[in-house]
Design a protein around this motif. Structure first.
Motif, PDB file in Angstrom:
ATOM      1  N   PRO A 199       0.819  -1.210   0.000  1.00  0.00           N
ATOM      2  CA  PRO A 199       0.000   0.000   0.000  1.00  0.00           C
ATOM      3  C   PRO A 199       0.859   1.268   0.000  1.00  0.00           C
ATOM      4  O   PRO A 199       2.036   1.217   0.356  1.00  0.00           O
ATOM      5  CB  PRO A 199      -0.778  -0.101   1.323  1.00  0.00           C
ATOM      6  CG  PRO A 199      -0.539  -1.453   1.862  1.00  0.00           C
ATOM      7  CD  PRO A 199       0.702  -1.980   1.237  1.00  0.00           C
TER       8      PRO A 199
ATOM      9  N   LEU B  12       0.299   5.784   0.452  1.00  0.00           N
ATOM     10  CA  LEU B  12      -0.649   6.886   0.641  1.00  0.00           C
ATOM     11  C   LEU B  12      -0.933   7.582  -0.688  1.00  0.00           C
ATOM     12  O   LEU B  12      -1.826   8.407  -0.787  1.00  0.00           O
ATOM     13  CB  LEU B  12      -0.107   7.886   1.667  1.00  0.00           C
ATOM     14  CG  LEU B  12       0.023   7.351   3.095  1.00  0.00           C
ATOM     15  CD1 LEU B  12       0.541   8.434   4.033  1.00  0.00           C
ATOM     16  CD2 LEU B  12      -1.293   6.801   3.612  1.00  0.00           C
TER      17      LEU B  12
ATOM     18  N   ALA C 261      -6.543  -0.004   8.202  1.00  0.00           N
ATOM     19  CA  ALA C 261      -5.251   0.311   8.815  1.00  0.00           C
ATOM     20  C   ALA C 261      -4.103   0.026   7.845  1.00  0.00           C
ATOM     21  O   ALA C 261      -3.135   0.785   7.781  1.00  0.00           O
ATOM     22  CB  ALA C 261      -5.077  -0.498  10.098  1.00  0.00           C
ATOM     23  N   THR C 262      -4.215  -1.062   7.087  1.00  0.00           N
ATOM     24  CA  THR C 262      -3.169  -1.401   6.117  1.00  0.00           C
ATOM     25  C   THR C 262      -3.077  -0.339   5.026  1.00  0.00           C
ATOM     26  O   THR C 262      -1.993   0.137   4.692  1.00  0.00           O
ATOM     27  CB  THR C 262      -3.461  -2.769   5.462  1.00  0.00           C
ATOM     28  OG1 THR C 262      -3.683  -3.725   6.497  1.00  0.00           O
ATOM     29  CG2 THR C 262      -2.307  -3.223   4.589  1.00  0.00           C
ATOM     30  N   ILE C 263      -4.242   0.026   4.479  1.00  0.00           N
ATOM     31  CA  ILE C 263      -4.286   1.028   3.422  1.00  0.00           C
ATOM     32  C   ILE C 263      -3.720   2.367   3.901  1.00  0.00           C
ATOM     33  O   ILE C 263      -3.047   3.076   3.159  1.00  0.00           O
ATOM     34  CB  ILE C 263      -5.750   1.202   2.934  1.00  0.00           C
ATOM     35  CG1 ILE C 263      -6.134   0.041   2.034  1.00  0.00           C
ATOM     36  CG2 ILE C 263      -5.968   2.520   2.230  1.00  0.00           C
ATOM     37  CD1 ILE C 263      -5.410   0.029   0.703  1.00  0.00           C
ATOM     38  N   LEU C 264      -3.998   2.704   5.181  1.00  0.00           N
ATOM     39  CA  LEU C 264      -3.516   3.980   5.705  1.00  0.00           C
ATOM     40  C   LEU C 264      -2.113   3.856   6.293  1.00  0.00           C
ATOM     41  O   LEU C 264      -1.632   4.759   6.964  1.00  0.00           O
ATOM     42  CB  LEU C 264      -4.492   4.523   6.758  1.00  0.00           C
ATOM     43  CG  LEU C 264      -5.895   4.856   6.233  1.00  0.00           C
ATOM     44  CD1 LEU C 264      -6.813   5.294   7.366  1.00  0.00           C
ATOM     45  CD2 LEU C 264      -5.843   5.937   5.154  1.00  0.00           C
ATOM     46  N   MET C 265      -1.469   2.710   6.064  1.00  0.00           N
ATOM     47  CA  MET C 265      -0.057   2.494   6.411  1.00  0.00           C
ATOM     48  C   MET C 265       0.214   2.618   7.909  1.00  0.00           C
ATOM     49  O   MET C 265       1.250   3.165   8.318  1.00  0.00           O
ATOM     50  CB  MET C 265       0.844   3.482   5.657  1.00  0.00           C
ATOM     51  CG  MET C 265       0.551   3.623   4.188  1.00  0.00           C
ATOM     52  SD  MET C 265       1.478   2.543   3.123  1.00  0.00           S
ATOM     53  CE  MET C 265       3.155   2.965   3.451  1.00  0.00           C
TER      54      MET C 265
END
Lengths: 281, 265
Positions: free
Chosen positions: A106, A108, B165-169
């Motif tokens: 992933p 941002l 949470a993963t996507i938002l690192m």
């Protein structure tokens, strides 16, 4: 409003792609949009030791700032495709390149919006949006300002302190859009974001998405099973066939935004896509 | 005219207050019925409720009521704190790390099948029958409900939230603080509530079954030995009332912490 329309026009003209680096007024696009290339992408799950292909031989190039919609029957792997591009799932064959660089996880730079809004019920709208800043350092004042700007962008000013259970489905999804946009991603991935809202809200939010797209200049890739929606929003419509998911064809919709839902060309394209997909059942 | 209105509105306000407290009214009515029934019969094994107050006054005058009460409270505070802390830590480890669950889960499930009071003889052999054994029993009573509910809470965090949470690192600590703990909190609070109830039950049991020491169990014992039914009832009322107050306290805490849930508004 006038300038917004101009930006949308600029984006479709090939001239813009050539001159983006030298033209000062287009700098925001070179900052906030990047190209995406999928080469020979394939994904398979293993179930009871048997290999079950979900996606096969997906090739796709998305220009910066484009709105691409992906349609297909349920089970054609369209959501899986977005999960691969987002970096949520890293186990696949082929290459996914963003601005020439391999996607390995992933970032941002790539926002993802799910069908369910996935706001955290224990946080109010403002704090939910602020979660997007959790993993970076940012000045608190900037943070507050950016959150305010984006809540305004999605039309949620005044709902900062509301908890998710106090919002309608459409409002919750808009908060989720704000959460995905505050980091100014270059690519926004939308996985049937309007699949769970009622028909009227759906039409309204389609217009809203289009407005946000023109305002932000972000590349949007949206999965949907609604052909009308795909044709209303997409510069390009990718039609996927099922089991395993393969690109049936890609349609360039050469109509200016915002579009007339009753447009004859759209009606004709809809018939073609329906015929494509009907062959499967 | 105006004063009549104000009297009327005052009446309404009182009526509303009473309506909100109807749970208390039932208790009050039962106590009155008890008092009346005892006065109408002449069975010496029954004492009127009002005698409990007299017993309380006696015990207070003799100076041991407050000491006994505080001794029990102190015991439950220490035992519950130890048991709940252990339950929280172990429950979180079990819920967050699958490997811990695989290694320790079966053992804990097996141990859980032993009724806590079945451990009293063993605790006696290991820790004697003094203060230490009492605290261990109370801690064990608090431990399991907290452990189970904490484990359940952490294990039940939807994958959907983890993906956000993963996507938002998020880093692992951020995942824990921002997602896992708040998501598990309702279950954790339920565990603490049950743990506190169980600990309070264990206090009385420990005071009755183990060596005599200041405590509410002492009041019960003394009442039985002196055949003072009113003293025994005083002990029961204090135990029940304190238990109810503790429960109420945790519920208030729950309402504050979980105000994001529509059911709590």
């Amino acid at each position: 409003m006038h300038s917004v329309v101009k930006l949308a026009d600029a984006k479709r003209s090939p001239k813009w792609t050539d001159s983006q680096t030298e033209s000062g007024s287009d700098r925001r696009f070179s900052q906030h949009a990047s190209d995406l290339v999928l080469r020979q992408v394939a994904k398979a799950y293993r179930i009871d030791g048997k290999r079950l292909p979900v996606l096969e031989d997906i090739n796709l190039t998305v220009e910066p700032g484009q709105f691409v919609t992906i349609v297909g029957a349920s089970g054609c792997g369209k959501s899986t495709l977005l999960r691969l591009i987002s970096g949520l799932e890293r186990d696949f064959d082929g290459e996914i390149l963003v601005s020439g660089r391999n996607v390995t996880g992933p970032s941002l730079n790539r926002g993802l919006i799910f069908q369910d809004h996935r706001l955290f019920p224990w946080l109010n709208v403002e704090d939910n949006v602020a979660l997007a800043f959790e993993s970076r350092r940012i000045d608190p004042a900037d943070k507050r300002r950016i959150i305010q700007e984006h809540l305004k962008l999605v039309g949620l000013t005044g709902f900062e302190k509301a908890f998710p259970y106090q919002l309608s489905g459409g409002m919750a999804q808009r908060a989720a859009i704000a959460r995905a946009l505050v980091n100014e991603p270059e690519i926004l991935l939308l996985d049937e974001p309007l699949g769970a809202v009622d028909a009227l809200t759906r039409l309204y939010l389609q217009n809203e998405l289009q407005r946000i797209w023109t305002q932000k200049g972000v590349t949007m890739i949206m999965v949907t099973h609604d052909i009308d929606e795909a044709l209303f929003l997409g510069d390009r419509v990718v039609v996927l066939q099922s089991r395993p998911g393969r690109v049936r064809r890609i349609i360039d919709v050469d109509l200016p935004h915002p579009r007339d839902r009753e447009d004859r060309q759209i009606a004709r394209l809809k018939k073609e896509i329906l015929a494509d997909l009907a062959g499967e059942h | 005219m105006a004063s009549r209105f104000s009297i009327l509105s005052k009446f309404h306000a009182v009526a509303r207050q009473l309506a909100q407290q109807r749970g208390l009214l039932v208790i009050l009515a039962l106590l009155l019925a008890w008092e009346a029934a005892v006065r109408l019969s002449d069975n010496p094994a029954l004492v009127p409720f009002s005698r409990v107050f007299a017993a309380a006054a006696d015990a207070y005058r003799e100076g041991d009521l407050v000491n006994n009460y505080l001794a029990s409270l102190a015991r439950v505070a220490v035992g519950f704190a130890a048991g709940a802390a252990a339950g929280l830590v172990l429950g979180a480890l079990l819920g967050v790390f699958r490997i811990v669950d695989l290694v320790l889960g079966p053992l804990l499930t097996a141990l859980r099948q032993i009724p806590i009071f079945g451990l009293v003889p063993l605790l006696g052999l290991w820790f004697g029958i003094g203060e230490q054994a009492k605290i261990v029993l109370i801690a064990l009573a608090a431990f399991y409900p907290v452990l189970l509910n904490t484990h359940e809470g952490f294990r039940g965090v939807p994958r959907n939230y983890r993906e956000v949470a993963t996507i938002l690192m998020f880093s692992r600590p951020q995942l824990l603080r921002r997602v896992l703990v708040p998501c598990a909190l309702p279950s954790i609070l339920t565990g603490l509530k049950h743990g506190l109830s169980f600990a309070w039950i264990a206090v009385v049991a420990a005071e009755l079954f183990m060596a005599a020491a200041p405590g509410l169990g002492n009041i019960l014992q003394a009442g039985r030995e002196q055949f003072r039914i009113d003293t025994v009832l005083l002990g029961i009322v204090l135990i029940g009332g304190t238990g109810a107050l503790m429960n109420y306290g945790v519920t208030l805490l729950e309402q504050r912490a979980l105000r994001w849930r529509p059911a709590f508004v």
